[in-house]
Design an enzyme around this catalytic site. Structure first.
Site, short mmCIF file in Angstrom:
data_model
loop_
_atom_site.label_atom_id
_atom_site.label_comp_id
_atom_site.label_asym_id
_atom_site.label_seq_id
_atom_site.Cartn_x
_atom_site.Cartn_y
_atom_site.Cartn_z
N HIS A 126 4.11 -92.89 -31.97
CA HIS A 126 3.31 -93.54 -33.09
C HIS A 126 3.02 -92.34 -33.99
O HIS A 126 3.19 -92.38 -35.31
CB HIS A 126 2.09 -94.17 -32.47
CG HIS A 126 2.54 -95.32 -31.86
ND1 HIS A 126 1.99 -96.60 -32.40
CD2 HIS A 126 2.96 -95.57 -30.79
CE1 HIS A 126 2.42 -97.56 -31.74
NE2 HIS A 126 3.18 -97.13 -30.88
N ASP A 145 -2.29 -96.71 -38.27
CA ASP A 145 -1.22 -97.48 -37.30
C ASP A 145 -1.63 -98.75 -37.27
O ASP A 145 -3.01 -99.34 -37.16
CB ASP A 145 -1.19 -96.68 -36.04
CG ASP A 145 -0.27 -97.07 -35.08
OD1 ASP A 145 -0.37 -98.30 -34.73
OD2 ASP A 145 0.83 -96.40 -34.71
N ALA A 187 16.95 -82.06 -26.86
CA ALA A 187 18.08 -81.90 -27.75
C ALA A 187 17.60 -82.51 -29.24
O ALA A 187 16.58 -83.22 -29.16
CB ALA A 187 19.11 -82.90 -27.22
N GLN A 234 17.84 -84.90 -31.47
CA GLN A 234 18.38 -86.01 -31.38
C GLN A 234 19.31 -86.56 -32.57
O GLN A 234 20.27 -87.10 -32.42
CB GLN A 234 17.47 -87.12 -30.60
CG GLN A 234 17.87 -88.61 -30.37
CD GLN A 234 17.06 -89.25 -29.62
OE1 GLN A 234 17.05 -89.07 -28.62
NE2 GLN A 234 16.77 -90.65 -30.17
N ASN A 289 12.44 -96.27 -32.22
CA ASN A 289 13.06 -94.94 -32.98
C ASN A 289 14.41 -94.58 -32.35
O ASN A 289 15.16 -94.34 -33.40
CB ASN A 289 12.09 -93.73 -32.54
CG ASN A 289 10.87 -93.73 -33.62
OD1 ASN A 289 10.83 -94.49 -34.64
ND2 ASN A 289 9.92 -92.96 -33.45
#
Length: 448
Positions: free
Chosen positions: A18, A114, A327, A329, A348
């Site tokens: 978030h 949020d 990693a 991503q 995501n």
């Protein structure tokens, strides 16, 4: 910094992805509005993780209380920190905002929160300023929370034996979503504090000046169209992977040079996000399936979990596999050699996978994971959910073989390439996401 024209208080929900998703949006807004000050309010732990030494001219982090007692030690109950934090709100944010106003010398003229923090509605109303809510998950999950009361009343009339597989066909765009796909707190576990907070959120969001989504309209057009009839403004401004580059840690493990050595679409990339690790039995089953499939693999796996892999697995697969603790991503998914993502189905990861046209094998765990994976398999048809929802050797091997097959695999790849194309178009200069972001900029620009 130049003279501050206006001051935006940004309130994060400091768990999972978030805060980083919200910061990505704020970074994009801050770049386009250099005279606007964005005060980013979150817990010290969260701010330390997402800012990690980064400094911005017009974004300033402020730490708010996490609600936990001094000396608190995590004992494995994942709900405990969330519940403690929610009990500390909104007082902790009010204190942080006062500190930010004192330092900036400018009153807050807008709340960007949020969406989980629905108390932003009352705070903004009391201050006489706009409230902009940011929804970090999929449009499907937002629709579920907006429709919580109709879902509960409808489900209550269904025979218990048929309840799990009953679809939400009475909600636009949700005809393939089943009750068993719903997050906790919609029709069960209603006593959980987060369930109560999300129910209140669904009731309050229609009062928001705008609800911003990290998505794009064309991926869920029927759902978005329905949401627009219930909310004042629905602004899909993503996918963020295609709109704004986040600062990334260096590829210290050498993932990208390793990927360079492999053929196009030949590697399985395995990642379950930053907070999830499958149980030991499932880790072992996944490793056995990977070994039996013969597929090259790049696996992002915390060091402490490697002891659960089958004895000798790493050595036997060393010529075609790489295990790293972290990693990069986005760069991995963008690499031409990656052909499959094995994922927990976080939003995501799914959006990033679509952005780079990588089909998915989904092992959903909690929250929106089940909804997301249902959309992946049965609505968009860009991947598959594992049999019985867990990692087994036979089920995982079957899924890998399916995605690599000439018939079904080719179909899934074509479907995700079409979704990718629509995402690229959406973020283009005349695309829906670009226009929605311009509208968001106008709202921010009008705050004073």
């Amino acid at each position: 910094m130049t003279t501050i024209s206006s001051h935006i208080a940004v309130m994060a929900f400091p768990f999972n992805s978030h805060p980083s998703a919200l910061l990505n949006l704020v970074r994009r807004l801050a770049a386009s509005a250099p005279t606007v000050m964005f005060s980013f309010l979150s817990t010290a732990k969260s701010n330390h993780a997402i800012f990690s030494g980064q400094q911005y001219d017009n974004i300033r982090p402020y730490d708010v209380s996490d609600g936990l007692p001094e000396g608190y030690a995590f004992a494995g109950n994942v709900h405990e920190p969330v519940e403690a934090f929610m009990k500390a709100t909104p007082g902790n944010f009010k204190a942080g905002m006062q500190e930010a106003e004192a330092e900036a010398g400018v009153k807050v003229g807008c709340l960007l929160t949020d969406a989980f923090l629905a108390f932003g509605c009352e705070m903004a109303e009391a201050m006489g300023v706009p409230w902009i809510a940011f929804w970090t998950s999929c449009p499907c999950a937002l629709s579920v929370h907006i429709h919580t009361d109709p879902i509960r009343s409808t489900v209550g009339d269904i025979d218990t034996a048929d309840k799990a597989e009953q679809t939400l066909k009475f909600i636009p765009g949700m005809s393939k979503i089943q009750i068993c796909d719903l997050p906790e707190g919609i029709v069960d576990h209603l006593e959980m504090p987060i369930a109560h907070a999300l129910h209140i959120m669904g009731l309050k969001l229609p009062e928001a000046t705008a609800v911003v989504l990290n998505s794009y309209e064309e991926i869920d057009l029927t759902i978005i169209t329905d949401l627009k009839t219930k909310l004042k403004k629905v602004l899909s401004v993503g996918p963020s992977a295609l709109t704004f580059s986040s600062p990334s840690k260096a590829d210290e493990s050498g993932c990208l040079p390793w990927l360079d050595k492999h053929k196009a679409a030949s590697v399985a990339y395995i990642s379950f996000g930053t907070t999830l690790v499958p149980p030991p039995s499932e880790l072992a089953a996944l490793a056995e399936a990977i070994e039996a499939s013969g597929i090259p693999y790049l696996w992002s796996l915390p060091d402490y979990s490697r002891r659960h892999l089958p004895q000798g697995f790493v050595e036997r697969t060393s010529t075609r596999g790489m295990i790293v603790s972290w990693a990069p991503q986005l760069q991995v998914l963008a690499h031409t050699s990656v052909g499959i993502l094995i994922t927990h189905s976080g939003w995501n990861s799914i959006l990033e996978s679509i952005s780079y046209a990588v089909p998915m094998i989904c092992r959903p765990y909690f929250a929106d994971n089940m909804l997301n994976s249902r959309m992946v398999q049965d609505v968009w048809e860009i991947g598959v959910r594992l049999e019985d929802g867990i990692l087994t050797k036979s089920g995982t091997l079957k899924a890998i073989q399916l995605l690599l097959s000439d018939h079904k695999g080719k179909e899934l790849r074509e479907n995700i390439r079409l979704l990718q194309a629509s995402a690229v178009k959406a973020v283009g200069s005349d695309g829906s996401s670009a226009k929605n972001f311009e509208t968001l900029e106008e709202i921010i620009g009008s705050c004073s």
